[in-house]
Design an enzyme around this catalytic site. Structure first.
Site, PDB file in Angstrom:
ATOM      1  N   ILE A  20     -15.400 -20.473   5.100  1.00  0.00           N
ATOM      2  CA  ILE A  20     -15.152 -19.970   6.457  1.00  0.00           C
ATOM      3  C   ILE A  20     -16.269 -19.352   7.233  1.00  0.00           C
ATOM      4  O   ILE A  20     -17.187 -18.679   6.654  1.00  0.00           O
ATOM      5  CB  ILE A  20     -14.200 -18.561   6.043  1.00  0.00           C
ATOM      6  CG1 ILE A  20     -13.213 -18.989   5.013  1.00  0.00           C
ATOM      7  CG2 ILE A  20     -13.767 -17.861   7.180  1.00  0.00           C
ATOM      8  CD1 ILE A  20     -12.101 -19.781   5.353  1.00  0.00           C
ATOM      9  N   LYS A  30     -18.848 -29.613  13.705  1.00  0.00           N
ATOM     10  CA  LYS A  30     -19.313 -29.102  12.295  1.00  0.00           C
ATOM     11  C   LYS A  30     -18.295 -28.162  11.838  1.00  0.00           C
ATOM     12  O   LYS A  30     -18.369 -27.627  10.828  1.00  0.00           O
ATOM     13  CB  LYS A  30     -20.624 -28.490  12.457  1.00  0.00           C
ATOM     14  CG  LYS A  30     -21.895 -29.272  12.580  1.00  0.00           C
ATOM     15  CD  LYS A  30     -22.961 -28.809  12.217  1.00  0.00           C
ATOM     16  CE  LYS A  30     -24.133 -29.857  12.459  1.00  0.00           C
ATOM     17  NZ  LYS A  30     -25.687 -29.135  12.044  1.00  0.00           N
ATOM     18  N   ASP A  45       0.966  -1.214   0.232  1.00  0.00           N
ATOM     19  CA  ASP A  45      -0.020   0.066  -0.206  1.00  0.00           C
ATOM     20  C   ASP A  45       0.875   1.520   0.064  1.00  0.00           C
ATOM     21  O   ASP A  45       2.070   1.274  -0.234  1.00  0.00           O
ATOM     22  CB  ASP A  45      -0.971  -0.222   1.258  1.00  0.00           C
ATOM     23  CG  ASP A  45      -0.236   0.124   2.386  1.00  0.00           C
ATOM     24  OD1 ASP A  45       1.008   0.494   2.650  1.00  0.00           O
ATOM     25  OD2 ASP A  45      -0.741  -0.107   3.556  1.00  0.00           O
TER      26      ASP A  45
END
Lengths: 139, 139, 139, 139
Positions: free
Chosen positions: A58, A87, A15
């Site tokens: 995700i 899970k 950046d």
């Protein structure tokens, strides 16, 4: 099992302060997660066609950034499963330059299949034993 | 003070499962953080030239992803400072579609100045009162 | 002189059609251009501090896409200067998988220095002989 | 028919020279192309399910960059079909800030359907009249 991914930090990853724009770390975490999956024999094709998943999306992602990285740096990302729940599973990503830790990431992933109601939604299923077994194999 | 950023989810933001590739959320969080800073009168130019900072880099970032987003979705990101410490502050990012929460992010940011030892390193300084005051102003 | 860059196509580089989202090719071209510059001893630091440039920005970029690339593909990008003009030079990028050409890119770059009128503008200068000489050296 | 897309240039779109990293222009061109397609009633869903396409991928892309853009700039991208061939069409993208042209892009796109040989390959088909008609409608 753990995987290693070498990444070269590119000019376009940085950046105006000449340090890495931080969303790129998560791009690299995802790439490194796939290195681990593929090393375990879990290619996208196998996940989709043998396990009926749309993927391993995700649920939660985080990273601590310890030192800034710059264009020209070469980093090594070590990725492994840190824990399992019914899970979800936790993937840890350690980013090192010259052996020193520069960032540490955590992804909580699920095994997702499409809802069959035509809504386009997805749902997390119980993690198949086969997937757990493959990702837990000794290197 | 809080800011609002409207984002259109683009084709290129999505992956082979046709849902947003998650590092893009962090790209949007950063954009939304800048909306808040600029609303508070803290442009990059002012941060660099009046406060002597190289910027407000990230020490830690995380996000929970609640529901997947797709190409064509329009989202609103609400961003505000949730807490202050001496050298860090917490920015919360709430991502909503049609009023419903789709993701919730947290960035821990610092005010960084360059080290003067020529190393290219940066260090976090005590957050200037003026910056705290501006970001805490009533809307 | 020519450089070679190996790139692994990542999951996140691909779109809902499971092929590479094309702006990524230009990201790779830029990375490959920097490989060539660095091989020629022209790091960003040297370009800025020895040559007084802000960089070697792009005046024009193009690419022909011959065959689609997918997640898991490994590509090799060969980059070299194809021609010189007084203020611009043409970089060619050849993208191959298994020796076969998948894309061919062209970047027209300039050597840019900052305007001194405080406008933040930049201008292309005559390409320094030293830069031309270094990029034209035999491998 | 033409479409207009407003884009805010973000901090993360810029590079160490504080100007836009050029592959982002192509990301914006793609987004603007989709604005045009959707305005013409050609959503991804319709292209896939009514026309049997995998999408409208790029055969060739190019851009001329006239003046640099910076964080905080707001740009308007005007997109329209400039010409048709049997299997390709040319999309022009004009990038303006305050009415002034900053970049001009061209994408050559095709209507692609999957090969049925299981190779994962794609092929360009004759552009359906309906697609041509819709994209050529008066605003």
């Amino acid at each position: 099992m753990q995987s290693k991914l070498i990444v070269a930090v590119e000019f376009g990853d940085t950046d105006p302060a000449a340090i890495v724009f931080y969303p790129n770390f998560f791009r690299w975490f995802d790439a490194s997660a796939w290195r681990l999956f593929v090393k375990a024999g879990l290619t996208l094709d196998i996940l989709q066609n043998e396990f009926g998943l749309i993927g391993v999306p995700i649920a939660d992602a985080r990273s601590t950034f310890i030192k800034p990285l710059r264009f020209g740096d070469s980093i090594e990302i070590t990725t492994y499963v840190a824990s399992w729940k019914r899970k979800t599973f936790n993937l840890v990503h350690e980013v090192r330059k010259d052996g020193e830790l520069y960032a540490k990431g955590l992804e909580i992933r699920v095994c997702a299949e499409p809802l069959e109601d035509g809504s386009g939604g997805i749902r997390a299923i119980l993690i198949p034993d086969e997937i757990k077994w493959r990702l837990s194999a000794r290197d």
